[in-house]
Design an enzyme around this catalytic site. Structure first.
Site, PDB file in Angstrom:
ATOM      1  N   GLY A   1       2.919  -1.009   4.361  1.00 51.36           N
ATOM      2  CA  GLY A   1       2.877   0.313   3.983  1.00 51.36           C
ATOM      3  C   GLY A   1       4.426   0.756   3.820  1.00 51.36           C
ATOM      4  N   GLY A   2       5.047   1.381   4.688  1.00 45.40           N
ATOM      5  CA  GLY A   2       6.311   1.827   4.417  1.00 45.40           C
ATOM      6  C   GLY A   2       7.399   1.083   3.826  1.00 45.40           C
TER       7      GLY A   2
ATOM      8  N   GLU B   1      -5.534  -5.017  10.313  1.00 46.24           N
ATOM      9  CA  GLU B   1      -4.370  -3.956  10.613  1.00 46.24           C
ATOM     10  C   GLU B   1      -4.895  -3.161  11.802  1.00 46.24           C
ATOM     11  OE1 GLU B   1      -2.566  -2.724   6.287  1.00 46.24           O
ATOM     12  OE2 GLU B   1      -3.929  -1.331   7.030  1.00 46.24           O
TER      13      GLU B   1
ATOM     14  N   HIS C   1      -9.551   1.000   4.832  1.00 41.91           N
ATOM     15  CA  HIS C   1      -8.270   1.161   5.500  1.00 41.91           C
ATOM     16  C   HIS C   1      -8.673   2.107   6.450  1.00 41.91           C
ATOM     17  CE1 HIS C   1      -4.192   2.358   6.230  1.00 41.91           C
ATOM     18  NE2 HIS C   1      -3.784   1.346   5.824  1.00 41.91           N
TER      19      HIS C   1
ATOM     20  N   ASN D   1       0.952  -1.030  -0.177  1.00 43.86           N
ATOM     21  CA  ASN D   1       0.046   0.069   0.115  1.00 43.86           C
ATOM     22  C   ASN D   1       0.980   1.304   0.055  1.00 43.86           C
ATOM     23  OD1 ASN D   1      -1.664   1.939   0.425  1.00 43.86           O
ATOM     24  ND2 ASN D   1      -2.573   1.239   2.582  1.00 43.86           N
ATOM     25  N   TRP D   2       1.015   1.791  -1.095  1.00 40.79           N
ATOM     26  CA  TRP D   2       1.816   3.049  -1.112  1.00 40.79           C
ATOM     27  C   TRP D   2       1.180   4.209  -0.614  1.00 40.79           C
ATOM     28  CZ3 TRP D   2       4.487   2.725  -6.926  1.00 40.79           C
ATOM     29  CH2 TRP D   2       5.260   1.445  -7.022  1.00 40.79           C
ATOM     30  N   LYS D   3      -0.038   4.312  -0.273  1.00 38.10           N
ATOM     31  CA  LYS D   3      -0.590   5.638   0.259  1.00 38.10           C
ATOM     32  C   LYS D   3      -0.347   6.652  -0.710  1.00 38.10           C
ATOM     33  CE  LYS D   3      -0.035   3.063   4.566  1.00 38.10           C
ATOM     34  NZ  LYS D   3      -0.232   3.162   6.286  1.00 38.10           N
TER      35      LYS D   3
ATOM     36  N   GLY E   1       2.455   2.262  10.744  1.00 38.25           N
ATOM     37  CA  GLY E   1       3.531   3.422  10.735  1.00 38.25           C
ATOM     38  C   GLY E   1       3.910   3.795  12.172  1.00 38.25           C
TER      39      GLY E   1
ATOM     40  N   GLU F   1      -6.767   4.609   7.825  1.00 36.48           N
ATOM     41  CA  GLU F   1      -6.792   6.057   7.490  1.00 36.48           C
ATOM     42  C   GLU F   1      -8.067   6.529   6.516  1.00 36.48           C
ATOM     43  OE1 GLU F   1      -3.039   5.501   5.371  1.00 36.48           O
ATOM     44  OE2 GLU F   1      -2.086   4.899   7.141  1.00 36.48           O
TER      45      GLU F   1
ATOM     46  N   SER G   1       3.344  -2.125  10.216  1.00 39.90           N
ATOM     47  CA  SER G   1       4.962  -2.252  10.538  1.00 39.90           C
ATOM     48  C   SER G   1       5.275  -3.477  10.301  1.00 39.90           C
ATOM     49  CB  SER G   1       5.103  -1.827  12.000  1.00 39.90           C
ATOM     50  OG  SER G   1       4.934  -0.516  12.459  1.00 39.90           O
TER      51      SER G   1
END
Ligand code: 13P
Length: 256
Positions: free
Chosen positions: A236-237, A169, A97, A11-13, A175, A99, A215
């Site tokens: 993610g990251g 999640e 998600h 997930n590149w957000k 994150g 967010e 994470s």
């Protein structure tokens, strides 16, 4: 790990311009050339979908959206539809998600409409659930996840378990660098599978992939992925860097 085929999502957000996305996709194309035992899906910002579909077209890497509207089309400034994602070459879409839920105020009822629309448009939803820190601290994890699963999947018909992916999640792990321990994650995954069994059937629930997200990095992927009910990761990251994303995918191959 079980007989379910692992699925690793990136997930590149809201990271990577189209040119940055193209550079990353070209690197992934080379690094993932021999990966066959794991499903891989990259979910870039909507504006990066078309160039990524083009670059990754003859690879095993699928492309997904990060969100969509539940209507087919209309006066909804800033939104994209399921049909648009499908026509652009997406096969997955992340829905619900944290967010979207907690920064943009998406409700379970919105997410439910999106899940139904994605399925009818031929997209596989990656349906996300997870509790916030205070909810976990107050012992409410199961209650929160149960409500999200029940409301998000209300009235959803499924004939093939491959048509739905669930991502657990925990919001406190996203994150933050603090992942759920394999035991904490496995406990909730097992519970989610029970809920899916009540919602659909035990047979279908046994085949639905449940990803863990929060994470995930090369250093903790193998341990998380080796749990019985953890069938993949939503990253993610660490998915932004082709090196670390590939390392996570290789971990999934090993525990398969
Ligand atoms: P991080 O891997 O950066 O914690 O993000 C997880 C996530 O939100 C994936 O959807």
């Amino acid at each position: 790990m079980s007989t379910r085929r692992s699925i690793i999502g990136g997930n590149w957000k809201m990271f990577k311009t189209p040119s940055e996305a193209a550079t990353t996709a070209k690197a992934l194309k080379v690094k993932l050339i021999n990966v066959e035992a794991v499903d891989v899906v990259v979910c870039p910002p909507a504006i990066d979908v078309l160039p990524l579909v083009e670059i990754l077209k003859e690879t095993n890497v699928a492309i997904g959206g990060q969100n969509m509207h539940w209507e087919d089309e209309g006066a909804f400034t800033g939104e994209v539809s399921a049909t648009m994602l499908r026509d652009a070459g997406c096969s997955y879409v992340i829905l619900g998600h944290s967010e979207r839920r907690h920064v943009f105020g998406e409700q379970d009822s919105d997410i439910n409409k999106k899940v139904k629309k994605a399925l009818s448009a031929g997209l596989t939803p990656i349906f996300c659930v997870g509790e916030k820190l205070d909810e976990r601290e107050h012992g409410r994890t199961r209650e929160v996840v149960k409500k999200q699963v029940a409301a998000g999947l209300a009235g959803v018909q499924l004939s093939d378990p491959a048509d739905l992916v669930v991502a657990y999640e925990p919001v406190w792990a996203i994150g933050t660098g603090v992942n759920a321990t394999p035991e904490q994650a496995e406990e909730v995954h097992q519970y989610i599978r029970e809920l899916l069994g009540e919602q659909f059937s035990k047979g279908l629930a046994d085949g639905i992939r449940i990803q863990y997200g929060g994470s995930v990095k090369p250093a903790n992927a193998a341990e998380l992925l080796s749990q019985e009910n953890i069938d993949g990761a939503l990253v993610g990251g660490a998915s932004l860097d082709p090196e670390s994303f590939t390392a996570i995918i290789k971990s999934a191959e090993k525990v398969n």
